[in-house]
Write a protein that holds these residues in place. Structure first.
Motif, PDB file in Angstrom:
ATOM      1  N   ALA A 156       0.844  -1.195   0.000  1.00 36.34           N
ATOM      2  CA  ALA A 156       0.000   0.000   0.000  1.00 36.34           C
ATOM      3  C   ALA A 156       0.878   1.244   0.000  1.00 36.34           C
ATOM      4  O   ALA A 156       2.003   1.221   0.503  1.00 36.34           O
ATOM      5  N   ALA A 157       0.348   2.343  -0.557  1.00 38.24           N
ATOM      6  CA  ALA A 157       1.116   3.585  -0.617  1.00 38.24           C
ATOM      7  C   ALA A 157       0.203   4.775  -0.364  1.00 38.24           C
ATOM      8  O   ALA A 157      -0.958   4.787  -0.795  1.00 38.24           O
ATOM      9  N   PHE A 158       0.758   5.767   0.349  1.00 37.89           N
ATOM     10  CA  PHE A 158       0.016   6.977   0.686  1.00 37.89           C
ATOM     11  C   PHE A 158       0.866   8.190   0.315  1.00 37.89           C
ATOM     12  O   PHE A 158       2.002   8.318   0.788  1.00 37.89           O
ATOM     13  N   TYR A 159       0.314   9.062  -0.523  1.00 35.16           N
ATOM     14  CA  TYR A 159       1.025  10.255  -0.972  1.00 35.16           C
ATOM     15  C   TYR A 159       0.203  11.498  -0.628  1.00 35.16           C
ATOM     16  O   TYR A 159      -0.988  11.567  -0.938  1.00 35.16           O
ATOM     17  N   ASN A 160       0.853  12.460   0.013  1.00 35.71           N
ATOM     18  CA  ASN A 160       0.206  13.748   0.324  1.00 35.71           C
ATOM     19  C   ASN A 160      -1.100  13.560   1.104  1.00 35.71           C
ATOM     20  O   ASN A 160      -2.095  14.229   0.835  1.00 35.71           O
ATOM     21  N   CYS A 161      -1.087  12.657   2.057  1.00 37.50           N
ATOM     22  CA  CYS A 161      -2.281  12.384   2.859  1.00 37.50           C
ATOM     23  C   CYS A 161      -2.104  12.922   4.277  1.00 37.50           C
ATOM     24  O   CYS A 161      -0.982  13.070   4.763  1.00 37.50           O
ATOM     25  N   SER A 162      -3.234  13.183   4.945  1.00 34.55           N
ATOM     26  CA  SER A 162      -3.221  13.643   6.331  1.00 34.55           C
ATOM     27  C   SER A 162      -4.036  12.688   7.187  1.00 34.55           C
ATOM     28  O   SER A 162      -5.090  12.200   6.757  1.00 34.55           O
ATOM     29  N   PHE A 163      -3.549  12.453   8.403  1.00 33.76           N
ATOM     30  CA  PHE A 163      -4.212  11.555   9.338  1.00 33.76           C
ATOM     31  C   PHE A 163      -4.388  12.308  10.655  1.00 33.76           C
ATOM     32  O   PHE A 163      -3.401  12.680  11.300  1.00 33.76           O
TER      33      PHE A 163
END
Length: 368
Positions: free
Chosen positions: A208-215
């Motif tokens: 899985a990959a996450f780009y330019n995300c906020s949590f």
């Protein structure tokens, strides 16, 4: 019947004999130079064999123009489909959940859900049967998926959800990608209270990959549960153990923001055995915020976390790391730091079992 290893041994002896005869027959030739050439040939032969073995791990896919590391992924990416989600009804679906339900089970295509700006108040789950799903938001106005479940909230069966099911977004499928998205759990954390674990996103699928995300969350914001994961240019905020799980993940160019009201931990990595190939690696990150934190505490006996090239603000406690009150973990955990900067990177007060990595020790943790 002679074994294969026996014939290999005979061939080896013959090669030695042949080499000796050759050396004897050559006049005015430096024997040491000839021997070095022979050794060099063997080394090159070994390197070629090793390269062949590495290439055999990849797959030959028709039409790919050579070998690819993951044939399933390559095929999915060459056959994409796009679905639009917009709350005002101008897209294919009004909700993310409806869009996900439209994807056929055991899907083999990359399905891009283009999610238009807005606040989506829905609990989203992507089952294991739906790989290759992408959430794509607008970079200038990322959509937000929000919820407020906690571990103590009763589920449909009347029993507490527990941490695992508290997630606003839960991904059990492989090959998930999120770009320009906000994942949120608004449940607050009250110091001393029980059952307030409130996950914004749980990722349990691999690759899985996450780009330019906020949590955004408080206690247990990002459940990096299991699998291979990559986070790039992401913002992760929380108070207690806000990045936790068994995952094997690389966080690169991310911003980690603590809102802890008392001393808390940024990470709680649960590696329970030295043979498990998992851990969190943070490269080129920023650690800051308003609450004092340990870089990590040992949720598992063999917890493994490494920070490299990371700026650490003064919120990082001088000890750096916590064994969670179990001193036998001091000799088992792998907590490393490499070329970090900032007031929180001062190593003077670090626990003696923290590792200050050499260039060689850092290599496995600073690349994909």
């Amino acid at each position: 019947m002679a074994s294969k290893s026996y014939f290999q041994f005979i061939l080896f002896l013959l090669s030695l004999s042949n080499f000796s005869l050759k050396c004897c027959s050559l006049r005015n030739v430096d024997k040491e130079t000839d021997f070095n050439k022979w050794v060099s040939w063997n080394i090159q032969n070994h390197q070629k064999k090793a390269l062949w073995q590495a290439e055999s791990v990849s797959q030959q896919v028709p039409g790919a123009g050579g070998r690819v590391l993951d044939g399933k992924l390559w095929k999915a990416e060459t056959n994409k489909v796009r679905i639009t989600v917009c709350q005002n009804g101008t897209g294919d679906f009004k909700t993310i959940r409806e869009a996900i339900k439209s994807i056929p089970p055991y899907n083999t295509r990359r399905v891009i859900l283009e999610i238009k700006p807005g606040v989506y108040r829905e609990k989203v789950s992507i089952p294991k049967t739906l790989p290759f799903v992408t959430f794509l938001g607008n970079s200038s106005d990322p959509p937000t998926i929000t919820g407020n479940d906690t571990a103590s909230v009763p589920g449909s069966d009347g029993k507490p959800l527990k941490t695992f099911q508290s997630a606003t977004v839960a991904v059990d499928a492989d090959y998930f990608v999120a770009i320009n998205m906000k994942f949120q759990n608004t449940a607050p954390h009250v110091v001393g209270s029980m059952g307030e674990q409130a996950v914004a996103l749980r990722i349990s699928g691999t690759k899985a990959a996450f780009y330019n995300c906020s949590f955004y969350g408080a206690q247990d914001t990002l459940y990096d549960h299991k699998g291979l994961h990559y986070f790039n240019n992401c913002f992760i905020q929380g108070s207690v153990d806000f990045i936790f799980g068994y995952g094997r993940s690389l966080y690169e160019n991310c911003y980690l923001n603590s809102t802890a009201k008392k001393k808390a931990s940024l990470t709680a990595q649960k590696r329970s055995s030295s043979s498990i190939d998992s851990g969190f690696s943070f490269k080129n990150n920023v650690v800051t915020g308003s609450g004092l934190v340990y870089l990590g505490r040992a949720w598992g006996d063999y917890s493994r976390v490494v920070f490299s090239f990371t700026f650490m603000d003064k919120i990082v406690l001088p000890q750096g790391w916590s064994d969670w009150g179990d001193q036998k973990r001091d000799t088992r955990v792998f907590y490393g730091e490499y070329k970090c900067s900032g007031p929180g990177a001062n190593l003077t007060g670090r626990v003696p079992w923290a590792r200050i990595l050499t260039d060689e020790e850092a290599k496995p943790f600073i690349g994909t």
